[in-house]
Each structure stands twice: as C-alpha cells, then as structure tokens.
Design a protein around this motif. Structure first.
Motif, short mmCIF file in Angstrom:
data_model
loop_
_atom_site.label_atom_id
_atom_site.label_comp_id
_atom_site.label_asym_id
_atom_site.label_seq_id
_atom_site.Cartn_x
_atom_site.Cartn_y
_atom_site.Cartn_z
N SER A 84 0.82 -1.21 0.00
CA SER A 84 0.00 0.00 0.00
C SER A 84 0.86 1.27 0.00
O SER A 84 1.93 1.31 0.60
CB SER A 84 -0.91 0.01 1.23
OG SER A 84 -1.61 1.23 1.33
N LYS A 85 0.35 2.31 -0.66
CA LYS A 85 1.03 3.60 -0.63
C LYS A 85 0.71 4.35 0.66
O LYS A 85 1.42 5.30 1.01
CB LYS A 85 0.60 4.44 -1.84
CG LYS A 85 1.05 3.87 -3.18
CD LYS A 85 0.59 4.76 -4.33
CE LYS A 85 1.03 4.20 -5.68
NZ LYS A 85 0.58 5.06 -6.80
N LEU A 94 -7.03 -0.01 3.00
CA LEU A 94 -5.80 0.31 2.25
C LEU A 94 -6.01 0.16 0.74
O LEU A 94 -5.25 0.72 -0.05
CB LEU A 94 -4.67 -0.61 2.70
CG LEU A 94 -4.17 -0.41 4.13
CD1 LEU A 94 -3.16 -1.49 4.50
CD2 LEU A 94 -3.56 0.97 4.33
N ALA A 95 -7.01 -0.60 0.36
CA ALA A 95 -7.27 -0.82 -1.08
C ALA A 95 -8.02 0.35 -1.72
O ALA A 95 -8.17 0.39 -2.95
CB ALA A 95 -8.07 -2.11 -1.26
N MET A 117 -7.65 -10.14 15.86
CA MET A 117 -6.57 -9.52 15.09
C MET A 117 -6.77 -9.77 13.60
O MET A 117 -6.42 -8.91 12.77
CB MET A 117 -5.21 -10.05 15.56
CG MET A 117 -4.80 -9.60 16.95
SD MET A 117 -4.64 -7.79 17.11
CE MET A 117 -3.08 -7.52 16.24
N GLN A 118 -7.35 -10.90 13.25
CA GLN A 118 -7.68 -11.18 11.85
C GLN A 118 -8.73 -10.19 11.35
O GLN A 118 -8.65 -9.71 10.21
CB GLN A 118 -8.19 -12.61 11.70
CG GLN A 118 -8.59 -13.00 10.28
CD GLN A 118 -7.42 -13.05 9.32
OE1 GLN A 118 -6.39 -13.65 9.62
NE2 GLN A 118 -7.58 -12.44 8.14
N LYS A 119 -9.72 -9.87 12.18
CA LYS A 119 -10.73 -8.87 11.80
C LYS A 119 -10.07 -7.51 11.57
O LYS A 119 -10.44 -6.78 10.65
CB LYS A 119 -11.81 -8.78 12.88
CG LYS A 119 -12.77 -9.96 12.89
CD LYS A 119 -13.86 -9.78 13.94
CE LYS A 119 -14.82 -10.95 13.92
NZ LYS A 119 -15.89 -10.82 14.95
N ASN A 120 -9.10 -7.17 12.41
CA ASN A 120 -8.37 -5.92 12.20
C ASN A 120 -7.64 -5.93 10.87
O ASN A 120 -7.61 -4.93 10.15
CB ASN A 120 -7.37 -5.69 13.34
CG ASN A 120 -8.01 -5.23 14.63
OD1 ASN A 120 -9.15 -4.76 14.63
ND2 ASN A 120 -7.31 -5.37 15.74
N TYR A 121 -7.07 -7.08 10.55
CA TYR A 121 -6.40 -7.21 9.24
C TYR A 121 -7.41 -7.00 8.11
O TYR A 121 -7.13 -6.27 7.14
CB TYR A 121 -5.76 -8.59 9.11
CG TYR A 121 -5.31 -8.90 7.70
CD1 TYR A 121 -4.13 -8.36 7.18
CD2 TYR A 121 -6.10 -9.70 6.86
CE1 TYR A 121 -3.73 -8.62 5.88
CE2 TYR A 121 -5.71 -9.95 5.56
CZ TYR A 121 -4.52 -9.41 5.08
OH TYR A 121 -4.15 -9.66 3.78
N ASN A 122 -8.58 -7.62 8.22
CA ASN A 122 -9.58 -7.50 7.16
C ASN A 122 -10.02 -6.05 6.98
O ASN A 122 -10.20 -5.58 5.85
CB ASN A 122 -10.79 -8.38 7.50
CG ASN A 122 -10.47 -9.86 7.51
OD1 ASN A 122 -9.46 -10.29 6.96
ND2 ASN A 122 -11.31 -10.64 8.16
N VAL A 123 -10.19 -5.34 8.10
CA VAL A 123 -10.60 -3.93 8.04
C VAL A 123 -9.51 -3.10 7.38
O VAL A 123 -9.79 -2.27 6.50
CB VAL A 123 -10.89 -3.40 9.46
CG1 VAL A 123 -11.05 -1.88 9.46
CG2 VAL A 123 -12.15 -4.05 10.02
N ALA A 146 -13.61 3.52 9.76
CA ALA A 146 -13.40 2.08 9.96
C ALA A 146 -13.06 1.82 11.43
O ALA A 146 -12.35 2.61 12.06
CB ALA A 146 -12.28 1.56 9.06
N GLU A 147 -13.55 0.72 11.96
CA GLU A 147 -13.36 0.40 13.38
C GLU A 147 -12.33 -0.72 13.55
O GLU A 147 -12.42 -1.78 12.94
CB GLU A 147 -14.69 -0.04 13.99
CG GLU A 147 -14.62 -0.35 15.48
CD GLU A 147 -15.98 -0.76 16.02
OE1 GLU A 147 -16.84 0.13 16.16
OE2 GLU A 147 -16.17 -1.97 16.28
N LEU A 148 -11.34 -0.46 14.41
CA LEU A 148 -10.36 -1.47 14.77
C LEU A 148 -10.57 -1.87 16.23
O LEU A 148 -10.97 -1.07 17.05
CB LEU A 148 -8.93 -0.93 14.59
CG LEU A 148 -8.51 -0.61 13.16
CD1 LEU A 148 -7.09 -0.05 13.13
CD2 LEU A 148 -8.60 -1.85 12.26
#
Length: 358
Positions: A240-241, A356-357, A345-351, A322-324
């Motif tokens: 990601s930039k 980032l996309a 932590m996987q949910k945080n990754y998904n968010v 977005a919620e972490l």
C-alpha cells in the motif's frame, strides 16, 4: 512511578465508579473496606481448612486481560480441563477502568500463575502480590518481559493532552526528573505476542512438567499462526502507498504501527481520560486528512464515532470511518461467540486490508 495503595482500599469497591484514564482510582467508604477485609479473611480461613491439592495435576491461572487468557488456553490445549483459568476483566470493562473485587484478590492470592500487563493501570498488583498466600506463585509481568522493548507513551503532534497531565507538568519542579510512563498496549503487536506466549509456556511447563511436551508443541503451532498473520499485515502495508493512519479516537496501536514502519496521528494517547477533542486537535487532524488524502479515519470498538465524524466534516472530504478492535473490552459473551486473540486480530487485518485498497 508506582505509588503504594492499600490492598483493602482496592479489594472490594461495590459502588466503584468507572474511570477511563490510566491509573485512575476510585475511593470507597469505611464500611466497604470493612466488608472487603471481612470477605478476604473469611476466604483465607476457608482456604486454610481446605487447602488446594495440586497432586492430581490441577492448578490455577489468573489473567487480567483477554489476550493473556486466550494465550494460556491455546498453550494448554487439551489440558485446559486440568486448570482453573480466570479472566478478571470478563465483564468487558477495559484495563484502565478495572477495580479488583475481594473475590478477584483471593483468586490472585492463591493461584499458581498470575499474568498481568504491568503498566500504570496495574499499580494495585504490587500490594496484591505482597499479601498473597501462595508464596510459590509464578508471576508474569508483560512489561517486564519486554524489558527495553517497552515503549514510552507518546504525545504526538496534534494530540490533546489530558488535563491532569497539564497540571502535572505545571507542578513539575525544575530539579525533579519526570518519570516515564510506558504504553501499556503491548498485546497489539503480534511480535510481542510470540514473546509473551513463550514466557507463558515456560511457566506452565514449570508448574506442570508432566505435560511439557504438549505445551511445547502447542506453542510451536500457535507461533506459526501468529507468524502467518504477521506476514499478512506486513504484505498489506508493503503493497500500500498509505503509510499513515489517522485516528479520531484514542490510539493504543503504537506497538502495532512500529512493527510495520507506519506513522500515525490521533486525537488522544492510548489511555487518555479525555472524551472530547479540542478545536485545535480537530483542526489539526482535519488538515492531515486533506494533506494525506486519507480515504479512511479509524476509531476503536465501542466508539460513538463523533470525533471522527467532526474531523471528516471539518475537512470537507468524503472519508469513511473504519473500526479497529483494541482487545481491551472483550466480554464473556464475546468469548462464547467465538472471539479469540487471533480472530480479533484477523478482523483488524480484514478492516485494514479493505481500507488500504481504497
């Protein structure tokens, strides 16, 4: 940094008032203190009459926060049924607001392994350990395990300082060296998690050597899962930039962002007691949103998102929220619904991956 607090002053606060700041304490009446002392002494008499028997392989572990609790279960694996594991903050209160009850203090006093974070919010632990019945108890202080890797709290540009912090600085004498307050949110680093799990396994092995091989195998398997998710986060940020996160909230993710070489801006430090941001903070963060061309502003779980919404409105930009999850308020109901350290932590990754996309 750690000030002494009487065990009985904190043992039972039946009418405790929730406080959101780190290290804040609530007072209790004389009758409450007497009730707490009586409860503790009664439980000690019961323990003396019916001492714990570890000869059958049973032992007890007390954890203050959810990640510790989940790590212990993962390492114990099928042997979890042989242990009594207590998660003290299981009603969803976060670390900064927690007040131990008399029952909590007794569980700590007699347990075989006690695990706690070790930051300013855990100042009460020192007295609890001094008065513990089990003098052979093993203790894991996460901050102590990190040693020099523990990071000081950072009042970053644009952040609003707590009022009491301003008062402290104003009263600071010229010849008095200011004490360092360390960031307590050590569990949000997957790299730290591996270090902590290794320490937990070592202590479980010492308590229950008969099942040491299983504990080692469970640790190895769990470490692979942590490494896998760590690699996923690293790849997401490398691809990601966007290298800066803007939080319209408290910021407990300092260990996390430093793992991946990220920068951040936020309204408050991770354990701030403040709930409303100043005009200057809102203005600063809205300018950052425009400067960085942010597509997303982040908040924590249970946030009302009002600060983030004000930042977006002030910026005049079309920005998502977005919620972490900081894993600070995981309840028994969440656990029953399948929450684990890795799943959250996987949910945080998904968010983050989705944000980032954009």
């Amino acid at each position: 940094m750690f000030k002494k607090i009487s065990t009985f002053m904190i043992a039972l606060s039946l009418a405790a008032v929730g406080i959101t700041g780190c290290g804040s304490k609530s007072s209790e009446s004389t009758s409450q203190k007497n009730t707490a002392q009586a409860s503790i002494e009664t439980q000690k008499e019961n323990n003396a009459a019916d001492p714990k028997d570890n000869s059958k392989g049973s032992f007890s572990v007390v954890c203050t926060i959810f990640p510790e609790y989940d790590w212990v279960k993962e390492i114990l694996g099928k042997h979890t049924e042989n242990a009594e594991i207590t998660y003290l903050l299981d009603n969803g209160v976060d670390l900064h607001s927690y007040q131990p009850t008399a029952e909590d203090m007794m569980k700590i006093s007699t347990c075989d392994l006690f695990i706690y974070v070790g930051g300013e919010s855990d100042e009460w632990v020192e007295d609890a350990l001094d008065d513990a019945d089990n003098k052979n108890m093993k203790v894991i202080d996460l901050m102590d395990v990190l040693g020099d890797s523990a990071k000081a709290e950072e009042l970053k540009e644009g952040m609003q300082a707590d009022e009491e912090e301003h008062d402290h600085e104003d009263n600071e004498s010229e010849d008095h060296e200011e004490e360092i307050e360390y960031d307590e949110h050590v569990w949000l680093s997957l790299k730290n998690a591996k270090v902590f799990c290794t320490e937990i396994e070592k202590n479980l092995e010492a308590i229950d050597s008969a099942n040491a091989a299983d504990y080692k195998a469970n640790l190895a398997a769990y470490t692979k899962e942590l490494d896998k998710l760590d690699s996923s986060f690293k790849k997401a940020f490398d691809d990601s930039k966007q290298k800066t996160l803007v939080f319209g909230d408290r910021f407990p993710f300092r260990y996390f962002v430093e793992d991946y070489g990220l920068d951040y801006y936020a309204a408050f430090i991770g354990c701030s007691a403040e709930t409303e941001a100043s005009f200057e903070t809102i203005s600063f963060l809205s300018d950052k949103v425009k400067e960085l061309e942010c597509k997303t502003i982040y908040t924590l779980e249970n946030s009302d998102k009002s600060i983030a919404e004000t930042i977006i409105s002030t910026s005049g930009k079309d920005v998502d929220i977005a919620e972490l999850n900081s894993l600070q308020s995981v309840s028994n109901d969440d656990i029953k619904d399948g929450a684990s350290y890795l799943s959250l932590m996987q949910k945080n990754y998904n968010v983050l991956k989705e944000a980032l996309a954009k």
